[in-house]
Scaffold this motif. Structure first.
Motif, mmCIF file in Angstrom:
data_model
loop_
_atom_site.group_PDB
_atom_site.id
_atom_site.type_symbol
_atom_site.label_atom_id
_atom_site.label_comp_id
_atom_site.label_asym_id
_atom_site.label_seq_id
_atom_site.Cartn_x
_atom_site.Cartn_y
_atom_site.Cartn_z
ATOM 1 N N LYS A 32 -35.886 -46.783 -8.803
ATOM 2 C CA LYS A 32 -35.631 -45.346 -8.671
ATOM 3 C C LYS A 32 -35.158 -44.754 -9.994
ATOM 4 C CE LYS A 32 -33.013 -41.974 -5.978
ATOM 5 N NZ LYS A 32 -31.990 -41.768 -4.933
ATOM 6 N N ARG A 33 -34.256 -45.483 -10.680
ATOM 7 C CA ARG A 33 -33.718 -44.980 -11.947
ATOM 8 C C ARG A 33 -34.817 -44.825 -12.990
ATOM 9 N NH1 ARG A 33 -30.697 -48.815 -12.715
ATOM 10 N NH2 ARG A 33 -31.779 -49.962 -14.346
ATOM 11 N N ILE A 34 -35.660 -45.836 -13.118
ATOM 12 C CA ILE A 34 -36.713 -45.790 -14.133
ATOM 13 C C ILE A 34 -37.800 -44.803 -13.741
ATOM 14 C CG2 ILE A 34 -38.529 -47.178 -15.221
ATOM 15 C CD1 ILE A 34 -36.543 -49.544 -15.083
ATOM 16 N N ALA A 35 -38.095 -44.707 -12.438
ATOM 17 C CA ALA A 35 -39.089 -43.731 -11.988
ATOM 18 C C ALA A 35 -38.637 -42.317 -12.306
ATOM 19 C CB ALA A 35 -39.336 -43.887 -10.492
ATOM 20 N N GLU A 36 -37.364 -42.028 -12.062
ATOM 21 C CA GLU A 36 -36.839 -40.700 -12.377
ATOM 22 C C GLU A 36 -36.894 -40.439 -13.874
ATOM 23 O OE1 GLU A 36 -33.628 -40.241 -8.695
ATOM 24 O OE2 GLU A 36 -32.971 -40.888 -10.682
ATOM 25 N N LEU A 37 -36.591 -41.457 -14.660
ATOM 26 C CA LEU A 37 -36.618 -41.302 -16.113
ATOM 27 C C LEU A 37 -38.027 -40.991 -16.599
ATOM 28 C CD1 LEU A 37 -35.235 -41.550 -18.882
ATOM 29 C CD2 LEU A 37 -35.718 -43.997 -18.807
ATOM 30 N N TRP A 38 -38.997 -41.721 -16.123
ATOM 31 C CA TRP A 38 -40.369 -41.519 -16.577
ATOM 32 C C TRP A 38 -40.932 -40.197 -16.091
ATOM 33 C CZ3 TRP A 38 -44.198 -45.738 -17.979
ATOM 34 C CH2 TRP A 38 -43.564 -46.744 -18.710
ATOM 35 N N ASP A 39 -40.415 -39.702 -14.999
ATOM 36 C CA ASP A 39 -40.915 -38.433 -14.473
ATOM 37 C C ASP A 39 -40.629 -37.279 -15.430
ATOM 38 O OD1 ASP A 39 -42.187 -36.904 -12.496
ATOM 39 O OD2 ASP A 39 -40.255 -36.248 -11.709
ATOM 40 N N VAL A 40 -39.638 -37.420 -16.311
ATOM 41 C CA VAL A 40 -39.309 -36.374 -17.289
ATOM 42 C C VAL A 40 -39.481 -36.913 -18.701
ATOM 43 C CG1 VAL A 40 -37.740 -35.142 -15.758
ATOM 44 C CG2 VAL A 40 -36.854 -36.993 -17.186
ATOM 45 N N LEU A 41 -40.331 -37.919 -18.872
ATOM 46 C CA LEU A 41 -40.460 -38.568 -20.167
ATOM 47 C C LEU A 41 -40.991 -37.621 -21.231
ATOM 48 C CD1 LEU A 41 -39.909 -41.334 -21.361
ATOM 49 C CD2 LEU A 41 -42.286 -41.948 -20.929
ATOM 50 N N ASP A 42 -41.798 -36.620 -20.829
ATOM 51 C CA ASP A 42 -42.362 -35.706 -21.819
ATOM 52 C C ASP A 42 -41.292 -34.893 -22.523
ATOM 53 O OD1 ASP A 42 -43.195 -32.903 -19.721
ATOM 54 O OD2 ASP A 42 -41.913 -34.613 -19.286
ATOM 55 N N THR A 43 -40.157 -34.638 -21.856
ATOM 56 C CA THR A 43 -39.105 -33.824 -22.466
ATOM 57 C C THR A 43 -38.088 -34.653 -23.229
ATOM 58 O OG1 THR A 43 -37.764 -33.906 -20.460
ATOM 59 C CG2 THR A 43 -39.323 -32.077 -20.676
ATOM 60 N N VAL A 44 -38.037 -35.952 -22.977
ATOM 61 C CA VAL A 44 -37.030 -36.780 -23.645
ATOM 62 C C VAL A 44 -37.654 -37.814 -24.566
ATOM 63 C CG1 VAL A 44 -35.384 -36.505 -21.775
ATOM 64 C CG2 VAL A 44 -36.956 -38.438 -21.734
ATOM 65 N N MET A 45 -38.988 -37.782 -24.781
ATOM 66 C CA MET A 45 -39.659 -38.770 -25.618
ATOM 67 C C MET A 45 -39.061 -38.876 -27.022
ATOM 68 S SD MET A 45 -42.009 -41.084 -25.775
ATOM 69 C CE MET A 45 -43.286 -40.807 -24.562
ATOM 70 N N PRO A 46 -38.717 -37.768 -27.699
ATOM 71 C CA PRO A 46 -38.147 -37.916 -29.045
ATOM 72 C C PRO A 46 -36.876 -38.753 -29.063
ATOM 73 C CG PRO A 46 -38.819 -35.655 -28.648
ATOM 74 C CD PRO A 46 -38.923 -36.363 -27.343
ATOM 75 N N GLU A 47 -36.021 -38.573 -28.057
ATOM 76 C CA GLU A 47 -34.775 -39.328 -28.026
ATOM 77 C C GLU A 47 -35.006 -40.794 -27.691
ATOM 78 O OE1 GLU A 47 -35.313 -36.482 -26.638
ATOM 79 O OE2 GLU A 47 -33.923 -35.095 -27.594
ATOM 80 N N LEU A 48 -36.164 -41.109 -27.058
ATOM 81 C CA LEU A 48 -36.432 -42.477 -26.635
ATOM 82 C C LEU A 48 -37.433 -43.182 -27.544
ATOM 83 C CD1 LEU A 48 -36.724 -41.985 -22.769
ATOM 84 C CD2 LEU A 48 -34.757 -42.761 -24.071
#
Length: 348
Positions: free
Chosen positions: A56-72
């Motif tokens: 669940k944690r990783i699924a939620e993270l990837w669901d918004v990956l487009d907005t946090v990609m620079p930080e990751l």
């Protein structure tokens, strides 16, 4: 087609589970998975809470990956995301992943729901002056008023709550295949998806108020046993009819009464859910009886004629001192404190 990245010798058990969760997220991004693959996925989820929480944690993270990609950009998750990127038309790969993840989360929630309802049993209770709200595994909720006791039993066929004492408000999650039944004294209240309050009074009468939807009422000749195996199905009882939103029924040994309540009166009856007590032209005796549910202090009215005095007010349920101060200051009532647990009311 996406691929599963190999495990990188995780240092801890949690690292291993996180790697597996990421692998399943990536695999769900693939074009299709066979039925056997989904069975393996559900079996992995069933291994424990760590697996379900990690997914669940990783699924939620990837669901918004487009907005946090620079930080990751330097993280393992981002590296795997870039490595497994697949172009679908003109849209980024993670639009497709979001849809696949939605399916995965639905499978996750479906598993948790069905698994938790196989044999769910719990007791919830409050002491004098306490209020508590609990969430049940089917998505329903129970708000327990002061000095209330309940027994909850869910299985694959039904959802049953036995109100043993006090008052509770039920917000029922819809499920036509698993009726939600509240047993109290010799009464059964059956709902599918609705909201209602049930109170067991000191004289063993039962009050039911519906705030949303509809409930079916039945009664039995004897109090209903607490043991799950001894409870009769609601349909075996005497049909008392149905209640809809805004209706209030009182059931006692000799009579059944039905009343339509305007919204302000329902709001008043349910003010306890906000920790307040509301009175409007209520008899002093009724006010004292209601307040007595929230305190261990004994309050005695010495003059019988005072019992019919009409009282208005809006008080926090745990503030007996505020009520007593109002009675003294606004209603010409003498308050005498005999000791910490005894109070007498008389005329000034």
């Amino acid at each position: 087609m996406s691929k599963i990245s190999p495990l990188q010798n995780p240092a801890t058990e949690q690292d291993r589970i996180d790697e597996q969760a990421r692998a399943w997220v990536i695999r769900l991004d693939g074009e299709s998975m066979a039925a056997e693959d989904y069975q393996q996925f559900r079996a992995w989820l069933a291994e424990g809470d760590q697996q379900r929480q990690a997914f669940k944690r990783i699924a939620e993270l990837w669901d918004v990956l487009d907005t946090v990609m620079p930080e990751l950009a330097d993280s393992d998750i981002a590296a795997e995301a870039i490595e497994t990127e697949t172009v679908r038309g003109s849209q980024p790969w993670y639009y497709g992943l979001a849809a696949c993840l939605l399916l995965g989360v639905m499978v996750l929630l479906s598993f948790q729901y069905s698994n938790s309802l196989e044999t769910y049993q719990s007791n919830y209770a409050t002491q004098i002056g306490e209020l508590e709200t609990v969430s049940l595994p089917d998505g329903s909720g129970i708000s327990l008023n002061t000095k209330t006791s309940t027994n909850v039993n869910f299985d694959h066929k039904s959802r049953v709550v036995h109100l043993l004492e006090g008052e509770a408000h039920f917000d029922v999650a819809p499920d036509p295949d698993k009726p939600f039944v509240v047993y109290v004294a010799d009464v059964a209240v059956r709902a599918v998806g609705t909201a209602f309050t049930v109170q067991l009074k000191a004289d063993n009468s039962v009050e039911v108020t519906v705030t949303e939807g509809k409930v079916a009422m039945t009664s039995f000749e004897q109090p209903i046993a607490e043991a799950p195996d001894s409870r009769p199905p609601p349909e075996q009882g005497k049909n008392l009819g149905s209640l809809i939103e805004g209706q209030h029924m009182v059931v006692n040994q000799s009579d059944v009464s039905l009343e339509n309540l305007p919204a302000p009166r329902i709001e008043k009856k349910l003010s306890w859910r906000q920790g307040m007590l509301s009175f409007e032209e209520d008899r002093l005796e009724d006010v004292i009886n209601e307040v007595g549910r929230y305190t261990s202090v004994e309050i005695e009215i010495l003059d019988p004629q005072m019992k019919d005095l009409r009282i208005d007010g809006y008080f926090p349920s745990g503030r007996l001192d505020m009520l007593l101060a109002t009675l003294e200051g606004s209603f010409d009532i003498k308050v005498e404190r005999l000791d910490e647990q005894s109070i007498q009311l008389s005329r000034k």
